[in-house]
Design an enzyme around this catalytic site. Structure first.
Site, PDB file in Angstrom:
ATOM      1  N   HIS A   1      -1.569 -17.112   8.072  1.00 38.62           N
ATOM      2  CA  HIS A   1      -2.618 -16.104   8.219  1.00 38.62           C
ATOM      3  C   HIS A   1      -3.333 -15.848   6.896  1.00 38.62           C
ATOM      4  O   HIS A   1      -4.550 -15.610   6.869  1.00 38.62           O
ATOM      5  CB  HIS A   1      -2.022 -14.792   8.736  1.00 38.62           C
TER       6      HIS A   1
ATOM      7  N   GLU B   1      14.696 -16.521  13.319  1.00 36.84           N
ATOM      8  CA  GLU B   1      13.260 -16.732  13.108  1.00 36.84           C
ATOM      9  C   GLU B   1      12.913 -16.824  11.625  1.00 36.84           C
ATOM     10  O   GLU B   1      13.243 -15.929  10.840  1.00 36.84           O
ATOM     11  CB  GLU B   1      12.429 -15.595  13.714  1.00 36.84           C
TER      12      GLU B   1
ATOM     13  N   THR C   1       8.512 -11.462  17.552  1.00 38.83           N
ATOM     14  CA  THR C   1       9.482 -12.449  18.035  1.00 38.83           C
ATOM     15  C   THR C   1      10.865 -11.858  18.260  1.00 38.83           C
ATOM     16  O   THR C   1      11.399 -11.935  19.376  1.00 38.83           O
ATOM     17  CB  THR C   1       9.548 -13.656  17.088  1.00 38.83           C
TER      18      THR C   1
ATOM     19  N   ASP D   1       6.453 -20.680  18.204  1.00 36.92           N
ATOM     20  CA  ASP D   1       5.736 -19.972  19.259  1.00 36.92           C
ATOM     21  C   ASP D   1       4.291 -20.434  19.347  1.00 36.92           C
ATOM     22  O   ASP D   1       3.669 -20.386  20.402  1.00 36.92           O
ATOM     23  CB  ASP D   1       5.801 -18.459  19.039  1.00 36.92           C
ATOM     24  N   HIS D   2       3.756 -20.902  18.212  1.00 36.71           N
ATOM     25  CA  HIS D   2       2.369 -21.363  18.113  1.00 36.71           C
ATOM     26  C   HIS D   2       2.166 -21.906  16.712  1.00 36.71           C
ATOM     27  O   HIS D   2       3.059 -21.811  15.860  1.00 36.71           O
ATOM     28  CB  HIS D   2       1.380 -20.218  18.370  1.00 36.71           C
TER      29      HIS D   2
ATOM     30  N   ASP E   1       7.977 -19.302  13.144  1.00 43.64           N
ATOM     31  CA  ASP E   1       6.760 -18.651  13.627  1.00 43.64           C
ATOM     32  C   ASP E   1       5.541 -19.291  12.964  1.00 43.64           C
ATOM     33  O   ASP E   1       5.456 -19.390  11.742  1.00 43.64           O
ATOM     34  CB  ASP E   1       6.803 -17.163  13.303  1.00 43.64           C
TER      35      ASP E   1
ATOM     36  N   SER F   1       2.193 -14.029  18.927  1.00 38.61           N
ATOM     37  CA  SER F   1       3.646 -14.176  18.779  1.00 38.61           C
ATOM     38  C   SER F   1       4.431 -13.417  19.841  1.00 38.61           C
ATOM     39  O   SER F   1       5.549 -13.811  20.177  1.00 38.61           O
ATOM     40  CB  SER F   1       4.085 -13.711  17.387  1.00 38.61           C
TER      41      SER F   1
END
Length: 369
Positions: free
Chosen positions: A268, A259, A145, A306-307, A50, A92
């Site tokens: 973050h 994950e 996720t 996912d990004h 993630d 997400s």
């Protein structure tokens, strides 16, 4: 002359065979079927880092102390475009629903399309076909996720609603955090009782050493799992190994989603040490899966994200080109493409640049009988 013609015919024949081995049928830019010449996998393991962009992956090269990163063991590498249906920069939830259900949807959506209509997930579909399925995460299993693979709600924040899908999900193996959403709920229900009634063995103290004969759910934290720096240890690689041991007993095959959730959280927080520790833990887990797949010979391993989170870069420390200083450009997500690594039967389909939901369609096409 005859020899030259024979040699030319042989080379042309080889070219046709080689080309047919990677051909796919495409409808509206979506993979719908795979050529019969493609060797299909029996099992698929999808590992999602993630928030893991290319700079995060590159960090493993510079910060892994014991040998080469496991990322370097892959021979097939593609790039995924991550925008959601509602925003150029995905979150997400939408970013995982593309993998689980094959649709581009709005930010915040869990297993539903842009009109909030539930879409069958790959876990649900394969469970009905007799495959074993598993979900492992370092977040709570209700986080965006993992939730996207077994639940259908219009908002990722509906954690208790997401939890209610678990007893009837058909998932054979859960491991992660999220205990409080089962036994400390606003509605007063104890969904651990529901899990037991559905035949699940429930573990809340430690990771078992061997898999149960029954379906199992392992919840080792009230919410998300601890950070690596807080003593989580080898939970992710060990839970993944346990899942592989359990699910591989099914002769039909299995699908496992793993994950590395907290790579995103480090991004973050703009905390490079946090991010890199989580990334290296994820790399170790990839190594366990690749080792299993190499021995098994019938397992496709896919690693992607996912990004990207944090606008993370490996910059120079001022003018010192021999020293790296990790930097961030945002506390949110970015719109950069993310890498897709693949190894095993069917891996060649993951070359190129494509929309993120293509990963779902490629997986489904490879498992189609």
């Amino acid at each position: 002359m005859n020899f030259k013609l024979s040699l030319l015919a042989l080379l042309l024949s080889f070219s046709v065979i080689t080309t047919s081995c990677i051909s796919v049928k495409v409808s509206d830019n979506t993979v719908s079927a795979v050529s019969s010449e493609v060797r299909k996998p029996k099992n698929i393991v999808l590992l999602i880092g993630d928030g893991m962009g290319l700079s995060q992956v590159s960090a493993a090269i510079y910060y892994k102390k014991d040998g080469k990163p496991n990322f370097e063991r892959f021979n097939t590498i593609g790039l995924s475009k991550t925008s959601s249906s509602s925003d150029l920069v995905t979150d997400s939830a939408a970013g995982a629903t593309v993998f689980s259900a094959g649709v581009k949807t709005y930010n915040g959506a869990i297993g539903v399309d842009k009109d909030t209509i539930a879409v069958p997930t790959i876990v649900e579909q394969l469970s009905k076909e007799g495959y074993s399925t598993g979900i492992v995460a370092t977040s709570s299993i209700q986080h965006a996720t993992p939730a996207s693979f077994y639940a259908h709600v219009k908002s990722r924040r509906f954690y208790e609603d997401i939890t209610a899908f678990a007893p009837n999900s058909g998932v054979n193996f859960f491991a992660g955090g999220g205990l409080k959403f089962f036994n400390d709920r606003k509605d007063g229900e104890n969904l651990l009782d529901d899990m037991k009634a559905k035949g699940y063995d429930v573990f809340t103290d430690k990771l078992p050493k061997t898999p149960s004969r029954n379906n199992e759910i392992i919840l080792l934290a009230e919410d998300g799992m601890p950070k690596m720096s807080e003593g989580r240890g080898d939970f992710l690689p060990n839970a993944t190994k346990l899942a592989l041991e359990k699910l591989s007993k099914n002769e039909k095959g299995f699908f496992l989603m793993v994950e590395g959730s907290q790579i995103d959280w480090g991004g973050h927080a703009n905390d490079a040490d946090y991010l890199i520790e989580e990334l290296l833990d994820f790399d170790k887990t990839i190594g366990e899966v690749l080792d299993f797949a190499k021995k098994d010979g019938e397992t496709l391993v896919i690693v992607t994200a996912d990004h990207e989170t944090g606008g993370f870069t490996l910059a120079t420390d001022g003018k010192n080109y021999n020293k790296i200083k990790p930097t961030f450009s945002t506390t949110g997500h970015s719109g950069t493409m993310v890498p897709v690594f693949a190894e095993g039967p069917g891996a060649s389909l993951f070359n190129g640049i494509y929309e993120s939901n293509e990963i779902y369609h490629k997986m489904k096409a490879l498992l189609a009988k």
